[in-house]
Design a protein around this motif. Sequence first.
Motif, short mmCIF file in Angstrom:
data_model
loop_
_atom_site.label_atom_id
_atom_site.label_comp_id
_atom_site.label_asym_id
_atom_site.label_seq_id
_atom_site.Cartn_x
_atom_site.Cartn_y
_atom_site.Cartn_z
N CYS A 1 0.81 -1.22 0.00
CA CYS A 1 0.00 0.00 0.00
C CYS A 1 0.84 1.26 0.00
CB CYS A 1 -0.94 0.01 1.19
SG CYS A 1 -2.20 -1.29 1.17
N GLU A 2 1.85 1.31 0.86
CA GLU A 2 2.66 2.52 0.96
C GLU A 2 3.49 2.76 -0.30
OE1 GLU A 2 4.93 2.44 4.56
OE2 GLU A 2 3.15 2.33 5.84
N GLU A 3 4.00 1.71 -0.92
CA GLU A 3 4.75 1.91 -2.16
C GLU A 3 3.84 2.33 -3.31
OE1 GLU A 3 7.99 2.16 -2.14
OE2 GLU A 3 7.78 1.73 -0.01
N LEU A 4 2.65 1.78 -3.35
CA LEU A 4 1.68 2.24 -4.36
C LEU A 4 1.39 3.72 -4.19
CD1 LEU A 4 -0.91 -0.69 -4.52
CD2 LEU A 4 0.32 0.29 -6.47
N ILE A 5 1.21 4.15 -2.95
CA ILE A 5 0.83 5.54 -2.69
C ILE A 5 2.01 6.49 -2.87
CG2 ILE A 5 0.08 7.15 -0.90
CD1 ILE A 5 -1.61 4.81 0.24
N PHE A 6 3.11 6.23 -2.17
CA PHE A 6 4.20 7.21 -2.12
C PHE A 6 5.15 7.13 -3.30
CE2 PHE A 6 2.80 6.92 2.28
CZ PHE A 6 2.68 8.27 2.59
N ARG A 7 5.26 6.01 -3.95
CA ARG A 7 6.13 5.91 -5.11
C ARG A 7 5.33 5.92 -6.42
NH1 ARG A 7 9.12 6.47 -0.74
NH2 ARG A 7 8.53 4.43 0.05
N GLU A 8 4.39 5.00 -6.57
CA GLU A 8 3.67 4.88 -7.84
C GLU A 8 2.74 6.07 -8.09
OE1 GLU A 8 2.65 3.53 -11.47
OE2 GLU A 8 4.18 2.65 -10.16
N ILE A 9 2.10 6.57 -7.06
CA ILE A 9 1.15 7.67 -7.25
C ILE A 9 1.81 9.03 -7.02
CG2 ILE A 9 -0.96 8.75 -6.36
CD1 ILE A 9 -2.06 5.98 -5.86
N ILE A 10 2.33 9.25 -5.82
CA ILE A 10 2.84 10.58 -5.47
C ILE A 10 4.16 10.90 -6.16
CG2 ILE A 10 3.75 11.97 -3.57
CD1 ILE A 10 1.60 10.79 -1.78
N LEU A 11 5.16 10.03 -6.04
CA LEU A 11 6.47 10.32 -6.64
C LEU A 11 6.38 10.38 -8.15
CD1 LEU A 11 9.45 10.80 -6.64
CD2 LEU A 11 9.83 8.35 -6.31
N TYR B 1 8.29 18.34 -11.31
CA TYR B 1 9.50 18.82 -10.65
C TYR B 1 10.71 17.99 -11.07
CZ TYR B 1 5.90 20.86 -7.63
OH TYR B 1 4.80 21.52 -7.16
N SER B 2 11.89 18.47 -10.65
CA SER B 2 13.12 17.73 -10.92
C SER B 2 13.14 16.45 -10.09
CB SER B 2 14.34 18.59 -10.57
OG SER B 2 14.42 18.78 -9.16
N PRO B 3 13.95 15.46 -10.49
CA PRO B 3 14.03 14.22 -9.71
C PRO B 3 14.42 14.45 -8.25
CG PRO B 3 15.01 13.89 -11.86
CD PRO B 3 14.70 15.36 -11.76
N LYS B 4 15.38 15.35 -8.00
CA LYS B 4 15.81 15.59 -6.62
C LYS B 4 14.68 16.14 -5.77
CE LYS B 4 20.72 16.35 -7.60
NZ LYS B 4 21.85 17.32 -7.54
N VAL B 5 13.97 17.13 -6.31
CA VAL B 5 12.86 17.73 -5.57
C VAL B 5 11.74 16.71 -5.37
CG1 VAL B 5 11.05 19.50 -5.65
CG2 VAL B 5 13.39 20.08 -6.32
N SER B 6 11.44 15.95 -6.41
CA SER B 6 10.36 14.97 -6.34
C SER B 6 10.64 13.90 -5.31
CB SER B 6 10.15 14.33 -7.72
OG SER B 6 9.81 15.30 -8.69
N VAL B 7 11.85 13.36 -5.33
CA VAL B 7 12.22 12.32 -4.36
C VAL B 7 12.19 12.88 -2.95
CG1 VAL B 7 14.11 10.84 -3.55
CG2 VAL B 7 13.57 10.95 -5.99
N PHE B 8 12.70 14.10 -2.77
CA PHE B 8 12.71 14.72 -1.44
C PHE B 8 11.29 14.92 -0.92
CE2 PHE B 8 12.33 18.58 1.14
CZ PHE B 8 13.13 18.23 2.22
N LEU B 9 10.39 15.45 -1.74
CA LEU B 9 9.02 15.72 -1.30
C LEU B 9 8.29 14.43 -0.95
CD1 LEU B 9 7.92 18.55 -3.78
CD2 LEU B 9 8.47 18.77 -1.34
N SER B 10 8.45 13.42 -1.79
CA SER B 10 7.78 12.14 -1.50
C SER B 10 8.35 11.49 -0.25
CB SER B 10 7.91 11.18 -2.70
OG SER B 10 9.26 10.83 -2.94
N ALA B 11 9.67 11.62 -0.04
CA ALA B 11 10.30 11.08 1.16
C ALA B 11 9.83 11.82 2.41
CB ALA B 11 11.82 11.16 1.05
N LEU B 12 9.64 13.13 2.28
CA LEU B 12 9.15 13.93 3.41
C LEU B 12 7.75 13.47 3.82
CD1 LEU B 12 9.43 16.33 5.35
CD2 LEU B 12 8.53 17.79 3.52
N LEU B 13 6.88 13.28 2.85
CA LEU B 13 5.52 12.82 3.15
C LEU B 13 5.55 11.41 3.74
CD1 LEU B 13 3.73 14.08 -0.08
CD2 LEU B 13 3.41 14.97 2.24
N PHE B 14 6.40 10.57 3.19
CA PHE B 14 6.54 9.20 3.71
C PHE B 14 7.02 9.23 5.16
CE2 PHE B 14 9.08 5.29 4.26
CZ PHE B 14 8.13 4.33 3.96
N SER B 15 7.95 10.11 5.47
CA SER B 15 8.49 10.21 6.83
C SER B 15 7.43 10.71 7.80
CB SER B 15 9.69 11.16 6.86
OG SER B 15 10.71 10.70 5.99
#
Length: 258
Positions: free
Chosen positions: A127-137, A144-158
């Motif tokens: 569920c979390e990978e579907l949401i935070f990687r497949e949907i949000i990231l 956005y750029s890859p760096k910004v996108s990964v950071f924002l998705s990681a922030l939400l995941f955290s």
Amino acid sequence: MTGRFPNSIPQILILLLSSVILSLPIVFIFEFYRPNVSQDLKNTGIFLFWCLSILFVAWIVNKKYKVDVKPNIGINHLPSIILPILTVIFFKLGFETPITSYLKMPAEIKMMSIEITIGALLLAPICEELIFREIILKGLLTRYSPKVSVFLSALLFSLLHFNQSQIIGAIFFGLFGGWIFYKTNSLGLVILLHFLSNLTSITIRLLLVKNFQNYSDVITDPIVIGVIISSVLMLTVCIGLILKEAQALKLIIAKPMK
């Protein structure tokens, strides 16, 4: 709306808010009609319904705008995934375990219920990978750029794992898992990494509960010290090799993310 949904912070907030609203009935049912149900079962049920609500809203919106959201769950070239797997395991052993053991003494760590164990090993990775990687990231990567996108998705995941026993691992896995997903476009790979990460945590928890009573026992045990030092060294080696051979991690990309 153009592109995938959600692909911006406001859209993500709308998605999360709508999922909370859709989840209110199940919260009401557990609190008022099933008050005798264990708290762990309540939490697991609410978490599952919340995740399904997010997936449902995202699917409906993307379908309306004819956006293909079919995930790529394949994992090709299996030898190439060894380094990411070892990185996750060595991080757990070399960094997260010593720090979280200090924050939460082994004597205070309780055995996990079957509901929480199922949630950690099955529901959370999928569920979390579907949401935070497949949907949000993947949505953020379209804007956005890859760096910004990964950071924002990681922030939400955290933020989802914002407690003293999970936050360190969540920050690491949010960044590392997001980067791996960006490089490979493989949902199956990050689900596998998430599963192994949680499995390692549960195994360590069982060993701590069984063999130690307080933090001083942990940090003075020669075997533990050896495992920690070895894991830190191996983690450094793994990260270095991954960064050096980053192109080798592009396992299954057949087309750019959209």
